[in-house]
Each structure stands twice: as C-alpha cells, then as structure tokens.
Design a protein around this motif. Structure first.
Motif, mmCIF file in Angstrom:
data_model
loop_
_atom_site.group_PDB
_atom_site.id
_atom_site.type_symbol
_atom_site.label_atom_id
_atom_site.label_comp_id
_atom_site.label_asym_id
_atom_site.label_seq_id
_atom_site.Cartn_x
_atom_site.Cartn_y
_atom_site.Cartn_z
ATOM 1 N N GLU A 61 20.073 -32.320 -6.783
ATOM 2 C CA GLU A 61 20.216 -31.039 -7.490
ATOM 3 C C GLU A 61 21.662 -30.541 -7.476
ATOM 4 O O GLU A 61 22.158 -30.034 -8.483
ATOM 5 C CB GLU A 61 19.271 -29.985 -6.908
ATOM 6 N N ARG A 62 22.351 -30.699 -6.362
ATOM 7 C CA ARG A 62 23.762 -30.277 -6.273
ATOM 8 C C ARG A 62 24.618 -31.118 -7.218
ATOM 9 O O ARG A 62 25.449 -30.579 -7.952
ATOM 10 C CB ARG A 62 24.251 -30.415 -4.835
ATOM 11 N N ALA A 63 24.401 -32.418 -7.226
ATOM 12 C CA ALA A 63 25.176 -33.293 -8.102
ATOM 13 C C ALA A 63 24.874 -33.007 -9.567
ATOM 14 O O ALA A 63 25.778 -32.989 -10.403
ATOM 15 C CB ALA A 63 24.897 -34.751 -7.765
ATOM 16 N N LYS A 64 23.604 -32.783 -9.888
ATOM 17 C CA LYS A 64 23.236 -32.480 -11.276
ATOM 18 C C LYS A 64 23.927 -31.197 -11.738
ATOM 19 O O LYS A 64 24.495 -31.156 -12.843
ATOM 20 C CB LYS A 64 21.718 -32.352 -11.404
ATOM 21 N N ALA A 65 23.943 -30.165 -10.912
ATOM 22 C CA ALA A 65 24.609 -28.911 -11.260
ATOM 23 C C ALA A 65 26.101 -29.126 -11.458
ATOM 24 O O ALA A 65 26.711 -28.575 -12.388
ATOM 25 C CB ALA A 65 24.348 -27.864 -10.178
ATOM 26 N N PHE A 66 26.714 -29.940 -10.582
ATOM 27 C CA PHE A 66 28.148 -30.237 -10.709
ATOM 28 C C PHE A 66 28.434 -30.922 -12.044
ATOM 29 O O PHE A 66 29.320 -30.503 -12.793
ATOM 30 C CB PHE A 66 28.604 -31.124 -9.544
ATOM 31 N N TYR A 67 27.701 -31.976 -12.354
ATOM 32 C CA TYR A 67 27.980 -32.732 -13.567
ATOM 33 C C TYR A 67 27.644 -31.961 -14.839
ATOM 34 O O TYR A 67 28.310 -32.144 -15.864
ATOM 35 C CB TYR A 67 27.282 -34.093 -13.526
ATOM 36 N N ILE A 127 36.660 -28.440 -10.898
ATOM 37 C CA ILE A 127 37.119 -27.702 -9.718
ATOM 38 C C ILE A 127 36.275 -26.434 -9.538
ATOM 39 O O ILE A 127 35.823 -26.125 -8.436
ATOM 40 C CB ILE A 127 38.622 -27.370 -9.816
ATOM 41 N N ALA A 128 36.019 -25.723 -10.640
ATOM 42 C CA ALA A 128 35.199 -24.507 -10.570
ATOM 43 C C ALA A 128 33.772 -24.811 -10.126
ATOM 44 O O ALA A 128 33.125 -23.972 -9.499
ATOM 45 C CB ALA A 128 35.190 -23.802 -11.929
ATOM 46 N N ALA A 129 33.290 -26.024 -10.426
ATOM 47 C CA ALA A 129 31.925 -26.415 -10.065
ATOM 48 C C ALA A 129 31.837 -26.965 -8.642
ATOM 49 O O ALA A 129 30.773 -27.397 -8.215
ATOM 50 C CB ALA A 129 31.399 -27.453 -11.047
ATOM 51 N N GLY A 130 32.950 -26.955 -7.913
ATOM 52 C CA GLY A 130 32.925 -27.410 -6.529
ATOM 53 C C GLY A 130 33.577 -28.750 -6.280
ATOM 54 O O GLY A 130 33.562 -29.251 -5.155
ATOM 55 N N GLY A 131 34.159 -29.343 -7.307
ATOM 56 C CA GLY A 131 34.885 -30.595 -7.125
ATOM 57 C C GLY A 131 36.183 -30.354 -6.361
ATOM 58 O O GLY A 131 36.683 -29.236 -6.294
ATOM 59 N N ARG A 132 36.702 -31.435 -5.788
ATOM 60 C CA ARG A 132 37.977 -31.355 -5.060
ATOM 61 C C ARG A 132 39.045 -32.123 -5.828
ATOM 62 O O ARG A 132 38.785 -33.195 -6.376
ATOM 63 C CB ARG A 132 37.829 -31.946 -3.655
ATOM 64 N N ASP A 133 40.240 -31.579 -5.832
ATOM 65 C CA ASP A 133 41.369 -32.195 -6.534
ATOM 66 C C ASP A 133 41.658 -33.602 -6.004
ATOM 67 O O ASP A 133 41.704 -33.828 -4.802
ATOM 68 C CB ASP A 133 42.602 -31.313 -6.359
ATOM 69 N N ASN A 134 41.870 -34.515 -6.940
ATOM 70 C CA ASN A 134 42.349 -35.849 -6.598
ATOM 71 C C ASN A 134 43.433 -36.281 -7.571
ATOM 72 O O ASN A 134 43.698 -37.457 -7.728
ATOM 73 C CB ASN A 134 41.200 -36.871 -6.598
ATOM 74 N N GLY A 135 44.035 -35.310 -8.252
ATOM 75 C CA GLY A 135 45.098 -35.586 -9.210
ATOM 76 C C GLY A 135 44.986 -34.686 -10.415
ATOM 77 O O GLY A 135 44.144 -34.881 -11.282
ATOM 78 N N ALA A 136 45.826 -33.673 -10.447
ATOM 79 C CA ALA A 136 45.812 -32.699 -11.545
ATOM 80 C C ALA A 136 46.133 -33.383 -12.875
ATOM 81 O O ALA A 136 46.712 -34.477 -12.897
ATOM 82 C CB ALA A 136 46.823 -31.590 -11.260
ATOM 83 N N PRO A 137 45.769 -32.757 -13.993
ATOM 84 C CA PRO A 137 46.051 -33.343 -15.297
ATOM 85 C C PRO A 137 47.532 -33.657 -15.467
ATOM 86 O O PRO A 137 48.392 -32.867 -15.088
ATOM 87 C CB PRO A 137 45.628 -32.244 -16.282
ATOM 88 N N ASP A 140 33.755 -35.656 -6.719
ATOM 89 C CA ASP A 140 32.496 -34.934 -6.889
ATOM 90 C C ASP A 140 31.924 -34.581 -5.517
ATOM 91 O O ASP A 140 32.544 -34.890 -4.490
ATOM 92 C CB ASP A 140 31.521 -35.756 -7.747
ATOM 93 N N PRO A 141 30.765 -33.924 -5.446
ATOM 94 C CA PRO A 141 30.207 -33.528 -4.143
ATOM 95 C C PRO A 141 29.964 -34.685 -3.171
ATOM 96 O O PRO A 141 29.931 -34.478 -1.964
ATOM 97 C CB PRO A 141 28.891 -32.832 -4.513
ATOM 98 N N ASP A 142 29.820 -35.915 -3.685
ATOM 99 C CA ASP A 142 29.615 -37.073 -2.822
ATOM 100 C C ASP A 142 30.915 -37.812 -2.504
ATOM 101 O O ASP A 142 30.892 -38.829 -1.829
ATOM 102 C CB ASP A 142 28.633 -38.052 -3.473
ATOM 103 N N GLY A 143 32.024 -37.315 -3.022
ATOM 104 C CA GLY A 143 33.304 -37.978 -2.780
ATOM 105 C C GLY A 143 33.656 -39.045 -3.801
ATOM 106 O O GLY A 143 34.658 -39.744 -3.644
ATOM 107 N N HIS A 144 32.861 -39.180 -4.874
ATOM 108 C CA HIS A 144 33.184 -40.137 -5.924
ATOM 109 C C HIS A 144 34.371 -39.624 -6.737
ATOM 110 O O HIS A 144 34.495 -38.426 -6.996
ATOM 111 C CB HIS A 144 31.986 -40.371 -6.847
ATOM 112 N N ASN A 145 35.233 -40.535 -7.143
ATOM 113 C CA ASN A 145 36.441 -40.214 -7.889
ATOM 114 C C ASN A 145 36.116 -40.237 -9.381
ATOM 115 O O ASN A 145 35.947 -41.301 -9.969
ATOM 116 C CB ASN A 145 37.521 -41.240 -7.548
ATOM 117 N N VAL A 146 36.022 -39.066 -9.986
ATOM 118 C CA VAL A 146 35.662 -38.941 -11.397
ATOM 119 C C VAL A 146 36.906 -38.532 -12.166
ATOM 120 O O VAL A 146 37.616 -37.597 -11.789
ATOM 121 C CB VAL A 146 34.536 -37.906 -11.591
#
Length: 128
Positions: free
Chosen positions: A13-19, A87-97, A114-120
């Motif tokens: 549910e957390r991942a679905k909300a993030f995506y 970022i607003a949905a809870g993602g963490r920065d891994n490289g700004a645009p 993403d919430p699981d640490g996947h690099n999107v």
C-alpha cells in the motif's frame, strides 16, 4: 524490447501510494490491480500510459538488493515534475534533475529512491 517490468515491494500500500504520485507527471496512472487471490497470494498493480500496464509492483515482500528502473519522459519539464512529485510522495533524493553528459550530451535525468530503496529514474534524451 521489454513489454513490462515488475518487482516485489515490502509494503504494498505504501509503494502503491508512492508510485501513484511519483509517476503521474510522466503520464502514468494505475491501469490494473489484481488481488492476492488472483496473483499467487500477493496483490499486484500495474501502472502505465495509454491503458498499457508496463510497470508492476507486487506485495510479495522486498528484495535483498535495490534495482534500477528508468522511465522515459516526454520532455525535461516532465523529469523535473517527476522528481518533485516523487520527493513530495516520500522518495529520497538520488540525483536532482540535470544533464548527465557522461551518458550523452542531451541525457537529462533525475533519480530518487522509492520507499524500498529502489533507484527510480525519469529521463529525457531530447535536447533542450
């Protein structure tokens, strides 16, 4: 050519909300969802554009190591909007645009965990 990609997440549910939020600027929406009864004991949902689910997450539990996935953006503004929404949905920065010239001169991308640490990533290959 890849038809679709899917991976398990720790908290469905957390991942679905993030995506739902993070992929909206790229023209992706929730296209299909299957229940745990329909999917070998774990719910799953597919996001995509134009009614084609090509990005799937499933509630089977997280992976031991993160994965990387890049989604094409129609323009650089969509990359920027993806990054802000993620970022607003809870993602963490891994490289700004920005330009990643080490790939090629017009490679404009943004990266978030993403919430699981996947690099999107969202990427645009067009100039300007």
């Amino acid at each position: 050519m890849i038809d679709h990609v899917g991976f398990p997440v720790a908290d469905y549910e957390r991942a679905k909300a993030f995506y739902l939020k993070a992929l909206a600027p790229l023209g992706y929406s929730l296209v299909m969802e299957v229940t745990q009864d329909q999917n070998d004991g774990a719910p799953a949902c597919g996001f995509g554009a134009d009614g084609k689910p090509d990005f799937w997450i499933g509630g089977e539990g997280g992976l031991n190591k993160p994965l990387h996935v890049a989604i094409a953006a129609k323009d650089r503004a969509a990359v920027d909007a993806f990054y802000a929404a993620a970022i607003a949905a809870g993602g963490r920065d891994n490289g700004a645009p920005g330009i990643r010239a080490h790939y090629h001169p017009n490679y404009y991308g943004a990266f978030v965990f993403d919430p699981d640490g996947h690099n999107v990533e969202a990427v645009c290959h067009a100039s300007g």
